[in-house]
Design an enzyme around this catalytic site. Structure first.
Site, PDB file in Angstrom:
ATOM      1  N   THR A   1       0.839  -1.196   0.000  1.00 42.98           N
ATOM      2  CA  THR A   1       0.000   0.000   0.000  1.00 42.98           C
ATOM      3  C   THR A   1       0.874   1.246   0.000  1.00 42.98           C
ATOM      4  O   THR A   1       2.043   1.213   0.396  1.00 42.98           O
ATOM      5  CB  THR A   1      -0.885   0.086   1.255  1.00 42.98           C
ATOM      6  OG1 THR A   1      -0.037   0.158   2.417  1.00 42.98           O
ATOM      7  CG2 THR A   1      -1.822  -1.095   1.363  1.00 42.98           C
ATOM      8  N   ASP A   2       0.280   2.360  -0.414  1.00 38.36           N
ATOM      9  CA  ASP A   2       0.863   3.651  -0.083  1.00 38.36           C
ATOM     10  C   ASP A   2       0.661   3.851   1.418  1.00 38.36           C
ATOM     11  O   ASP A   2      -0.151   3.168   2.055  1.00 38.36           O
ATOM     12  CB  ASP A   2       0.199   4.762  -0.900  1.00 38.36           C
ATOM     13  CG  ASP A   2       1.094   5.985  -1.056  1.00 38.36           C
ATOM     14  OD1 ASP A   2       2.042   6.141  -0.258  1.00 38.36           O
ATOM     15  OD2 ASP A   2       0.840   6.783  -1.970  1.00 38.36           O
ATOM     16  N   TRP A   3       1.378   4.804   1.995  1.00 36.56           N
ATOM     17  CA  TRP A   3       1.413   4.934   3.457  1.00 36.56           C
ATOM     18  C   TRP A   3       0.038   5.316   4.018  1.00 36.56           C
ATOM     19  O   TRP A   3      -0.525   6.350   3.667  1.00 36.56           O
ATOM     20  CB  TRP A   3       2.484   5.948   3.842  1.00 36.56           C
ATOM     21  CG  TRP A   3       3.819   5.306   4.120  1.00 36.56           C
ATOM     22  CD1 TRP A   3       4.634   5.573   5.184  1.00 36.56           C
ATOM     23  CD2 TRP A   3       4.491   4.279   3.366  1.00 36.56           C
ATOM     24  NE1 TRP A   3       5.764   4.773   5.127  1.00 36.56           N
ATOM     25  CE2 TRP A   3       5.694   3.960   4.034  1.00 36.56           C
ATOM     26  CE3 TRP A   3       4.172   3.568   2.209  1.00 36.56           C
ATOM     27  CZ2 TRP A   3       6.589   2.993   3.580  1.00 36.56           C
ATOM     28  CZ3 TRP A   3       5.059   2.603   1.737  1.00 36.56           C
ATOM     29  CH2 TRP A   3       6.243   2.325   2.418  1.00 36.56           C
ATOM     30  N   PHE A   4      -0.506   4.426   4.853  1.00 40.11           N
ATOM     31  CA  PHE A   4      -1.840   4.548   5.462  1.00 40.11           C
ATOM     32  C   PHE A   4      -2.958   4.398   4.430  1.00 40.11           C
ATOM     33  O   PHE A   4      -4.082   4.802   4.658  1.00 40.11           O
ATOM     34  CB  PHE A   4      -1.998   5.872   6.225  1.00 40.11           C
ATOM     35  CG  PHE A   4      -0.914   6.125   7.229  1.00 40.11           C
ATOM     36  CD1 PHE A   4      -0.882   5.445   8.433  1.00 40.11           C
ATOM     37  CD2 PHE A   4       0.100   7.031   6.970  1.00 40.11           C
ATOM     38  CE1 PHE A   4       0.128   5.658   9.361  1.00 40.11           C
ATOM     39  CE2 PHE A   4       1.127   7.256   7.894  1.00 40.11           C
ATOM     40  CZ  PHE A   4       1.127   6.565   9.094  1.00 40.11           C
ATOM     41  N   GLY A   5      -2.645   3.819   3.278  1.00 44.19           N
ATOM     42  CA  GLY A   5      -3.635   3.681   2.214  1.00 44.19           C
ATOM     43  C   GLY A   5      -4.652   2.596   2.511  1.00 44.19           C
ATOM     44  O   GLY A   5      -4.387   1.618   3.206  1.00 44.19           O
TER      45      GLY A   5
END
Length: 803
Positions: free
Chosen positions: A302-306
């Site tokens: 994932t992208d960060w906190f996605g």
């Protein structure tokens, strides 16, 4: 009695055998990653260990205290947005490399190490200095993606990748979070500088080239953001409503090329939703398309906190959740127990993770030096920067500048050059060469009094400039120094004027039309004033565009004699610009994104960045959590030149455009056959008919029969850049088309089909500078690929059609 004795003896033997087996089991060594079959390692993992491996360790949030030992980590409140808590291990276990973006969990008992990932589409982003350490850890700021793409030279971009990968390896990082290849859907995109082009062939080819270069060092990449992540406004919440055809032909095509030609170690899913579902939770996107149709071998992070739901992400095939928090691991364990996640799926995620960990420098025990060849890489950066600059205008032979000229340098950015964008795309570099320094290094005589006045003004303005505590957002630009009262003096004393216009943007916000896409009144005033003063003395004026994304040029370009698009050229910026201005390097860059006459001409101008809805009660919007929003891609496949060429809209500078100090001629154009069978090859001879050595880009555009489906006027299908050709020298270029290059996506059939009929091949040096048109015929329809039905919009889309 004998019977009792025999029974007792048998019992003793049985118990002894059992104890020996237990002892043997206790002594039996655990399987170890890299030494035992992968299945044995996975079978030896507990559910809890698997759930930790697929969830990152978290990271230290700058300015935030660590979790209290013994207490459950609490969410972090950032402007009303509750950021999930980090795993306490992120604070307890020292970072291998300071300033990186995240780590995975180690499982020491099975020989599974933690691997480290770092930001860096244009250079490695790590802390340059460390407490108690006198050494420095600066990295090279390479030219941004828009510049590299403008080189149209995949061999050059691969060389940048090789240098980049060396720094990743020698600083102890395993995977770089880049490159990024989202399409330039709209010129206001805040991160367009990180992305290559409006065209998927350019985007995918450049991505594959730099990935192959980086990964030749035995380190990994993470191509991003997958997919349809074309804006920063409400990026965590926006629902992108887009047709399957537009997704496959425009927004997924570059990723497909990159995966098939370079096999990046990882792919990063994006923040946004596509047709109602977060990309990190879409199994059709991550498993059916990426892993099955394209045969992607690595893992998805994932992208960060996605995303929103860790179990849905696991089921979708999003193998690693970053930066990770303990609640996600707990949710995964619980899902296994209640059967909402199967062990087979979790094992599939774990398997992909372990296969990449096995390749990592950390697992292989590489002894990194912390001493990459920064001096050598600076030379690569300078060379690449010069090769990707685009000469937009050169009236009256204003360029190249003759040696020893006296140059009056105007514009704040001439003195504070912009090497690259902001946010995660920024790089901690040891220095940046300003335009002033670059000109002086090239032997030009810069007007010292003017330079001193600019320096005094900028030093004073910086002292009063508010400090930004947000690394995503750069401080507001300093108002332009007004040289109105000294123009006559400079026009008398200098031989030529150079004005730099600067623009910067980055993660977290999109650009604006006023004073960003368009020039400010102050900038227009400088161009007008300097041009009038210097032209009155018969002297010329050059504008340098030190920008990350497209700007409006039509309203002011006639006032100046030359325009050099320098993009954001990395740490050797001033030297690279001077290389082109002086003629040391012949400009050979071509636009990989269109410069429109006006913003209103952009096909997505009316629906970018979409519409917002009210926030839920008690919540406020922030960069991490925007408004609920949606954006409809009504332009469909008509992005960039596909729109301008199909709808006959004249741009300021078309796709593929770029001038040179020399002249080239294309001749001897021939096609291998009048009918298509499996493939067809086009031959062209490129001759340098000018007086200086240079390079040319040959571009092949294809116009396909459209009796069954709406299609653009033409699409780029192949390109090649010549070697450095001396005056009078020629080179033969061969460009080959395959059946897949002829095909369009038929949504109703879930097939890529090359339609029967006549195809026109247009060979030229830009989308509108066509030297010759050839044709061939395809006798019958050819199905080049069958796909899974995917990404279906939940609402009708009134898509643009080329009538």
């Amino acid at each position: 009695m004998k019977t009792i004795y025999r029974s007792f003896a048998a019992l003793v033997i049985l118990l002894s055998t059992f104890m020996l087996n237990v002892h043997a089991q206790a002594k039996k060594p655990l399987p170890q990653l890299g030494k035992s079959p992968l299945k044995q390692v996975i079978d030896a993992m507990t559910v809890e260990e698997k759930a930790k491996l697929v969830v990152g360790m978290g990271f230290k949030m700058p300015g935030m205290p660590p979790p209290v030992k013994g207490e459950k980590p609490k969410p972090i409140d950032i402007g009303g947005f509750k950021l999930p808590p980090s795993d306490p291990e992120a604070y307890e276990i020292p970072e291998k490399v300071a300033g990186t973006a995240g780590r995975t969990h180690a499982i020491p008992r099975l020989g599974i190490p933690s691997i480290t990932v770092s930001d860096g589409p244009a250079g490695l982003r790590i802390d340059p200095t460390r407490p108690g350490d006198k050494n420095t850890y600066y990295a090279t700021a390479f030219p941004v993606a828009t510049l590299l793409a403008s080189s149209w030279d995949t061999s050059l971009v691969r060389k940048v990748g090789v240098a980049f990968g060396n720094e990743i390896r020698e600083y102890g990082v395993d995977i770089i979070l880049g490159p990024a290849l989202n399409i330039h859907r709209n010129p206001l995109g805040g991160r367009n500088f990180e992305y290559y082009s409006e065209d998927p062939l350019i985007a995918g080819s450049m991505t594959a080239a730099i990935v192959n270069g980086i990964q030749s060092n035995g380190v990994g990449t993470s191509i991003k953001h997958f997919a349809a992540n074309n804006q920063e406004t409400d990026r965590n919440t926006v629902n992108t409503i887009v047709s399957e055809r537009a997704m496959r032909e425009i927004y997924l095509k570059g990723f497909s090329i990159a995966v098939k030609e370079s096999q990046p170690w990882t792919v990063m899913s994006s923040y946004n939703k596509v047709n109602g579902t977060y990309t990190s939770e879409r199994r059709d996107l991550l498993t059916d398309i990426l892993k099955r149709e394209w045969d992607f071998k690595g893992f998805v992070m994932t992208d960060w906190f996605g995303g929103h739901d860790p179990v849905a992400q696991m089921n979708a095939g999003n193998d690693l959740l970053m930066p990770g928090n303990p609640d996600q691991s707990e949710a995964i364990v619980h899902a296994i127990k209640d059967s909402t996640l199967t062990m087979a799926q979790l094992d599939a995620n774990v398997t992909r993770m372990l296969k990449i960990i096995l390749k990592s420098p950390t697992f292989r025990g590489y002894k990194y030096s912390n001493k990459p060849d920064l001096a050598g890489h600076a030379k690569v950066s300078r060379m690449a920067a010069a090769q990707g600059m685009v000469l937009l205008k050169n009236a009256g032979g204003a360029l190249p500048l003759a040696a020893g000229k006296k140059v009056a340098v105007f514009g704040n950015t001439s003195y504070n050059i912009i090497a690259g964008g902001t946010g995660s795309g920024d790089v901690h570099k040891a220095y940046t060469i300003s335009l002033l320094q670059g000109l002086a290094n090239a032997g030009y005589k810069v007007q010292e009094k003017l330079a001193k006045e600019y320096k005094n003004y900028l030093d004073s303005a910086k002292a009063h400039q508010p400090k930004s505590n947000n690394f995503f957002i750069a401080p507001p630009p300093i108002p332009e120094f007004n040289p109105e009262n000294i123009l006559a003096r400079e026009a008398d004393g200098a031989d030529i004027a150079v004005i730099t216009i600067g623009r910067n943007a980055g993660e977290g916000a999109d650009r604006k039309v006023e004073n960003d896409f368009t020039l400010s009144d102050a900038e227009k005033g400088i161009i007008n004033g300097v041009s009038n003063a210097f032209h009155a003395k018969g002297k010329q004026v050059i504008v340098i565009l030190n920008i990350g994304g497209v700007v409006e040029t039509a309203s002011w370009r006639d006032e100046v004699d030359g325009i050099l698009l320098a993009w954001q050229p990395g740490l050797e910026a001033g030297n690279a610009i001077a290389d082109v201005l002086s003629g040391k390097v012949d400009p050979s860059g071509k636009l990989a994104t269109t410069f429109p006459m006006a913003y209103a001409d952009v096909p997505s101008a009316k629906n970018f960045p979409g519409k917002e809805f009210p926030m839920p009660d008690g919540q406020q919007a922030s960069m991490m959590m925007g408004h609920p929003a949606e954006v409809v891609y009504q332009e469909g496949i008509y992005v960039g030149y596909r729109y301008y060429d199909s709808f006959k809209i004249k741009p300021a500078y078309e796709f593929g455009y770029g001038l040179s100090y020399t002249r080239f001629k294309l001749s001897g154009l021939a096609i291998s056959s009048p009918t298509f069978q499996n493939s067809i090859t086009v031959k062209v001879i490129v001759k340098n008919e000018g007086k200086v050595a240079g390079k040319e880009v040959v571009q092949l555009y294809l116009s396909a029969p459209n009796q069954n489906i709406d299609k653009p006027e033409q699409e780029l299908k192949a390109f090649a850049k010549t070697n450095l050709l001396a005056p009078g020298q020629s080179q033969v270029i061969m460009l080959t088309l395959h059946a897949a290059d002829l095909a369009s996506f038929y949504t109703d059939k879930s097939e890529w089909i090359a339609d029967a009929g006549e195809y026109k091949v247009r060979i030229g040096t830009s989308s509108r500078d066509i030297a010759k048109t050839l044709s061939f015929k395809l006798a019958a329809d050819v199905v080049t690929e069958k796909t899974h039905k995917s990404l279906t919009p939940q609402v009708p889309i009134d898509e643009m059609i080329n009538k």
